[in-house]
Design a protein around this motif. Structure first.
Motif, short mmCIF file in Angstrom:
data_model
loop_
_atom_site.label_atom_id
_atom_site.label_comp_id
_atom_site.label_asym_id
_atom_site.label_seq_id
_atom_site.Cartn_x
_atom_site.Cartn_y
_atom_site.Cartn_z
N MET A 1 0.95 -1.21 -0.06
CA MET A 1 -0.03 0.24 0.02
C MET A 1 0.82 1.04 -0.07
SD MET A 1 -3.17 -0.89 2.61
CE MET A 1 -2.69 -1.88 3.79
N HIS A 2 0.58 2.20 -0.65
CA HIS A 2 1.34 3.30 -1.01
C HIS A 2 0.23 4.62 -1.51
CE1 HIS A 2 1.39 1.87 -4.90
NE2 HIS A 2 1.81 3.43 -5.13
N ILE A 3 1.03 6.02 -1.18
CA ILE A 3 0.28 7.05 -1.83
C ILE A 3 1.08 7.57 -2.91
CG2 ILE A 3 -0.15 9.50 -0.97
CD1 ILE A 3 -0.18 8.45 1.60
N ARG A 4 0.32 8.04 -3.77
CA ARG A 4 0.91 8.48 -5.12
C ARG A 4 0.15 9.68 -5.55
NH1 ARG A 4 -2.19 7.19 -9.30
NH2 ARG A 4 -3.08 5.12 -9.37
N PRO A 5 0.65 10.48 -6.64
CA PRO A 5 0.12 11.89 -6.90
C PRO A 5 -1.02 11.04 -7.77
CG PRO A 5 2.24 12.17 -7.13
CD PRO A 5 2.23 10.79 -6.68
N ILE A 6 -2.39 11.81 -8.18
CA ILE A 6 -3.31 11.25 -8.81
C ILE A 6 -2.89 11.41 -10.38
CG2 ILE A 6 -4.40 13.64 -9.44
CD1 ILE A 6 -7.04 12.07 -8.77
N GLN A 7 -3.57 10.26 -11.16
CA GLN A 7 -3.18 10.24 -12.69
C GLN A 7 -4.42 10.25 -13.47
OE1 GLN A 7 -1.15 6.55 -12.98
NE2 GLN A 7 0.50 7.40 -11.54
N GLU A 8 -4.43 10.50 -14.51
CA GLU A 8 -5.71 10.54 -15.47
C GLU A 8 -6.46 9.26 -15.30
OE1 GLU A 8 -4.65 11.77 -19.45
OE2 GLU A 8 -3.75 13.84 -18.70
N ALA A 45 -3.32 16.49 -5.93
CA ALA A 45 -4.35 15.37 -5.33
C ALA A 45 -3.55 14.08 -5.26
CB ALA A 45 -5.51 15.06 -6.30
N PHE A 46 -3.62 13.29 -4.29
CA PHE A 46 -3.00 12.12 -3.97
C PHE A 46 -4.16 10.74 -3.86
CE2 PHE A 46 -0.57 15.32 -1.79
CZ PHE A 46 0.69 15.21 -2.59
N VAL A 47 -3.52 9.65 -4.13
CA VAL A 47 -4.61 8.57 -4.05
C VAL A 47 -3.85 7.81 -3.38
CG1 VAL A 47 -5.65 8.94 -6.23
CG2 VAL A 47 -3.77 7.62 -6.23
N TYR A 48 -4.65 6.88 -2.43
CA TYR A 48 -4.19 5.81 -1.56
C TYR A 48 -4.18 4.48 -2.20
CZ TYR A 48 -2.58 3.23 2.74
OH TYR A 48 -1.76 2.56 3.60
N GLY A 90 -6.63 7.79 6.09
CA GLY A 90 -6.86 9.07 6.26
C GLY A 90 -5.86 9.96 7.00
N ARG A 91 -5.38 9.36 8.16
CA ARG A 91 -4.34 10.12 8.37
C ARG A 91 -3.01 10.14 7.90
NH1 ARG A 91 -2.82 10.66 14.22
NH2 ARG A 91 -4.51 9.45 14.84
N ALA A 92 -2.69 9.23 6.84
CA ALA A 92 -1.62 9.08 5.76
C ALA A 92 -1.98 10.07 5.00
CB ALA A 92 -1.18 7.63 5.56
N LEU A 93 -3.11 10.23 4.35
CA LEU A 93 -3.27 11.18 3.42
C LEU A 93 -3.21 12.62 3.54
CD1 LEU A 93 -6.54 9.42 1.68
CD2 LEU A 93 -4.28 9.82 0.60
N VAL A 94 -3.74 12.90 5.08
CA VAL A 94 -3.49 14.40 5.48
C VAL A 94 -1.87 14.35 5.73
CG1 VAL A 94 -3.81 15.78 7.48
CG2 VAL A 94 -6.09 14.21 6.59
N LYS A 95 -1.31 13.66 6.13
CA LYS A 95 0.15 13.89 6.48
C LYS A 95 0.87 14.13 5.19
CE LYS A 95 4.36 11.73 8.30
NZ LYS A 95 4.83 10.41 9.10
N GLN A 96 0.35 13.51 4.06
CA GLN A 96 0.70 13.85 2.64
C GLN A 96 0.65 15.13 2.30
OE1 GLN A 96 3.03 11.38 0.93
NE2 GLN A 96 3.40 12.71 -0.52
N CYS A 97 -0.73 15.58 2.46
CA CYS A 97 -1.06 17.13 2.29
C CYS A 97 -0.17 18.04 2.98
CB CYS A 97 -2.58 17.32 2.62
SG CYS A 97 -3.62 16.26 1.50
N ARG A 98 -0.17 17.68 4.45
CA ARG A 98 1.00 18.57 5.32
C ARG A 98 2.35 18.68 4.74
NH1 ARG A 98 0.75 15.93 10.54
NH2 ARG A 98 2.35 18.01 11.21
N HIS A 99 2.84 17.64 4.22
CA HIS A 99 4.12 17.69 3.82
C HIS A 99 4.34 18.47 2.47
CE1 HIS A 99 8.07 16.09 2.28
NE2 HIS A 99 7.69 15.89 1.29
#
Length: 142
Positions: A1-8, A45-48, A90-99
């Motif tokens: 599992m990982h977070i990455r920037p959104i793609q088309e 935008a990021f996706v998990y 959700g916490r991980a997504l918010v952390k990515q936004c904070r970064h």
């Protein structure tokens, strides 16, 4: 599992998850927004993504400019699939936004949350957000 920037190619899964927020966009309606986010350096935008490469959460964040205050980051939307909640996504997504916001020199992140979304309000308070004010949103069609 990982977070990455959104793609088309994420448009369909993003649209499906938006339904859990009470919206009903099609992938065709979401795609122009993804394009606009990708083309605007003040938005991200990021996706998990899970082990099967399925999107189980997404977040959209942007840098807001106001004449009367310093720039700040604002989460404009976030959803985690109901079956995957309470796992730190959700916490991980918010952390990515904070970064992301911090890397752009912004010192504050905000989120607006409908008062009827009690679970979401509790989540944001639980991860350190403080309620600053209560406001009303007025809309007028053009």
């Amino acid at each position: 599992m990982h977070i990455r920037p959104i793609q088309e190619q994420d448009a369909s899964e993003v649209a499906q998850l938006a339904k859990q927020l009470g919206y009903n966009p099609s992938a065709q309606a979401v795609l122009p927004n993804i394009h606009a986010i990708l083309e605007n350096p003040a938005h991200q935008a990021f996706v998990y993504v899970d082990q099967e490469d399925q999107i189980i959460g997404w977040v959209h964040v942007f840098i807001a400019l106001r004449l009367g205050s310093l720039p700040f980051a604002e989460i404009s939307g976030m959803v985690v699939d109901q079956a995957s909640q309470q796992q730190g996504i959700g916490r991980a997504l918010v952390k990515q936004c904070r970064h992301w916001a911090n890397s752009r020199g912004v010192g504050e992140i905000r989120v607006r949350c409908d008062s009827t979304r009690e679970q979401a309000n509790q989540f944001y308070q639980h991860i350190g957000f403080k309620q600053r004010k209560t406001q009303r949103v007025f809309v007028r069609e053009l």
